[in-house]
Write a protein that holds these residues in place. Sequence first.
Motif, short mmCIF file in Angstrom:
data_model
loop_
_atom_site.label_atom_id
_atom_site.label_comp_id
_atom_site.label_asym_id
_atom_site.label_seq_id
_atom_site.Cartn_x
_atom_site.Cartn_y
_atom_site.Cartn_z
N TRP A 27 10.64 -47.17 -49.69
CA TRP A 27 10.92 -47.77 -48.69
C TRP A 27 12.04 -47.57 -48.05
N GLN A 28 13.22 -47.13 -48.64
CA GLN A 28 14.69 -46.69 -48.27
C GLN A 28 14.48 -45.71 -47.64
N ILE A 29 13.70 -44.82 -47.71
CA ILE A 29 13.47 -43.57 -47.16
C ILE A 29 12.89 -43.74 -45.77
N MET A 30 12.02 -44.65 -45.92
CA MET A 30 11.26 -44.93 -44.63
C MET A 30 12.16 -45.67 -43.59
N ASN A 31 12.90 -46.60 -44.04
CA ASN A 31 13.70 -47.45 -43.07
C ASN A 31 14.86 -46.91 -42.68
N THR A 32 15.18 -45.60 -43.25
CA THR A 32 16.25 -44.87 -42.78
C THR A 32 16.17 -43.71 -42.04
N PHE A 33 15.22 -42.74 -42.46
CA PHE A 33 15.05 -41.47 -41.95
C PHE A 33 14.18 -41.80 -40.72
N ILE A 34 13.16 -42.39 -40.75
CA ILE A 34 12.27 -42.55 -39.39
C ILE A 34 13.00 -43.29 -38.38
N PRO A 35 13.91 -44.35 -38.84
CA PRO A 35 14.51 -44.86 -37.56
C PRO A 35 15.53 -43.77 -36.98
N PHE A 36 16.21 -43.06 -37.85
CA PHE A 36 17.27 -42.06 -37.60
C PHE A 36 16.35 -40.88 -36.42
N PHE A 37 15.34 -40.59 -36.78
CA PHE A 37 14.84 -39.62 -35.79
C PHE A 37 14.34 -40.08 -34.54
N MET A 38 13.77 -41.61 -34.74
CA MET A 38 13.64 -42.42 -33.34
C MET A 38 14.72 -42.28 -32.65
N LEU A 39 15.92 -42.90 -33.13
CA LEU A 39 17.13 -43.10 -32.51
C LEU A 39 17.55 -41.71 -31.68
N TRP A 40 17.43 -40.79 -32.56
CA TRP A 40 18.05 -39.55 -32.05
C TRP A 40 17.37 -39.21 -30.74
N TYR A 41 16.09 -39.04 -30.81
CA TYR A 41 15.05 -38.80 -29.71
C TYR A 41 15.24 -39.91 -28.66
N ALA A 42 15.62 -41.01 -28.83
CA ALA A 42 15.86 -42.10 -27.73
C ALA A 42 17.04 -41.54 -27.08
N ALA A 43 18.08 -41.10 -27.94
CA ALA A 43 19.32 -40.75 -27.56
C ALA A 43 19.24 -39.71 -26.42
N TYR A 44 18.24 -38.73 -26.82
CA TYR A 44 18.29 -37.64 -26.06
C TYR A 44 17.34 -38.07 -24.68
N TRP A 45 16.64 -38.70 -24.82
CA TRP A 45 15.65 -39.16 -23.60
C TRP A 45 16.75 -39.98 -22.69
N SER A 46 17.52 -40.67 -23.25
CA SER A 46 18.61 -41.40 -22.44
C SER A 46 19.65 -40.70 -21.62
N LEU A 47 19.67 -39.43 -21.72
CA LEU A 47 20.29 -38.67 -21.14
C LEU A 47 20.21 -38.58 -19.62
N SER A 48 19.02 -38.75 -19.15
CA SER A 48 18.41 -38.92 -17.95
C SER A 48 18.78 -40.26 -17.33
N VAL A 49 19.02 -41.32 -18.05
CA VAL A 49 19.44 -42.72 -17.67
C VAL A 49 20.91 -43.05 -17.60
N SER A 50 21.46 -42.86 -18.72
CA SER A 50 23.05 -43.31 -18.72
C SER A 50 23.40 -42.61 -19.95
N TYR A 51 24.82 -41.81 -19.83
CA TYR A 51 25.20 -41.24 -21.04
C TYR A 51 26.07 -42.52 -21.92
N TRP A 52 26.27 -43.50 -21.19
CA TRP A 52 26.73 -44.85 -22.06
C TRP A 52 25.74 -45.41 -23.16
N LEU A 53 24.55 -45.15 -22.55
CA LEU A 53 23.23 -45.53 -23.38
C LEU A 53 23.06 -44.86 -24.40
N THR A 54 23.32 -43.35 -24.10
CA THR A 54 23.26 -42.20 -24.97
C THR A 54 24.40 -42.50 -26.11
N LEU A 55 25.26 -42.94 -25.73
CA LEU A 55 26.52 -42.93 -26.90
C LEU A 55 26.24 -44.12 -27.68
N VAL A 56 25.60 -45.39 -27.18
CA VAL A 56 25.25 -46.38 -28.07
C VAL A 56 24.04 -46.04 -28.96
#
Length: 349
Positions: A27-56
Amino acid sequence: MIDHNEKKNWRKIIAPYERSNLKRSIWQIMNTFIPFFMLWYAAYWSLSVSYWLTLVLAVLAGGLLVRIFIIFHDCCHGSFFANRTANEILGTVAGIMTCCPYHQWRHSHSVHHATSGNLDRRGMGDIWTLTVEEYLALPPLKRLAYRMYRNPLIMFGLGPSYVFLIEYRFNRKGAKMKERLNTYIINLGIAAIIGLLCWTIGWKAFLLVQGPVFLFSSLAGFWLFYVQHQFEGTYFEKGEKWDHLSAALHGSSFYKLPKVLHWFTGNIGFHHIHHLSPRVPNYYLDRVQEENTIFQDVPPVTLLSSLKSLKFRIWDENRKKLMGFGYIKHFLMARKTDERLTSVSDKSS
């Protein structure tokens, strides 16, 4: 104070917690690794929106990378899974993500646990800490090197990047073949992931996302390790006087953080318990503290009080305290006064 009977039987007290729980580990693997990859992808996606959002988003991903490092850390202690091979596989994967060679780090960290707080056995896996007398005995250039090392701007500015990106890329002297091969595998894994991401999203986008993720997580990791042993009231003793229980309970801090930060840091703030028994998985450390009075008398280090540790530079064996460099002048003046008094006493006698 610690009750004598509890001190005598601490191994029995902590033994029930020294077992990994497969469901909790997965469960710790699931609630750590999966959100990490999702946030990393979301940060990449947000580059086209706002770099401040990317930093958050990158900072949140960096927080999860700290949690991944704690899982790596547990694997190194053999406490995350009951199976040694499972620990090694997950530890190597987490090592690639955190830029830490699994076998090399496991070795240096085990030495750290065996020698923490022992003035006669410093030098591997710890923060370079000199006594006042040792510092005064150094030649000028080495004194300067020590002062630079202990400067917060260098330790927390350049230190994380140097250690994680450069120092960990090389095998230590005397490493056996298995450890060397693991370091090569980690390095190849890091290079492969960087190459793949640069090829798919471009090197600029990769740096804009991974840069803040790495900087935040490595700085947080460095700070945690520092404050776990460099705090007001810590413990250092020479070999004959050193003992494991005192080094764990008094030389390792109870870093009392808000619950959300304990979650992101995998309960590593309960470091006094971890040093007492590294076989306890991170998800049980808080329970050990809450359910046993022997650990509740340890003075906590808070977020605010931990900032005091930034002024600590050197260990005074007389006061049994970490001091700043400014104390050296007072130390020398006191020593000169003692020498004069001794000289006058000798002449009068």
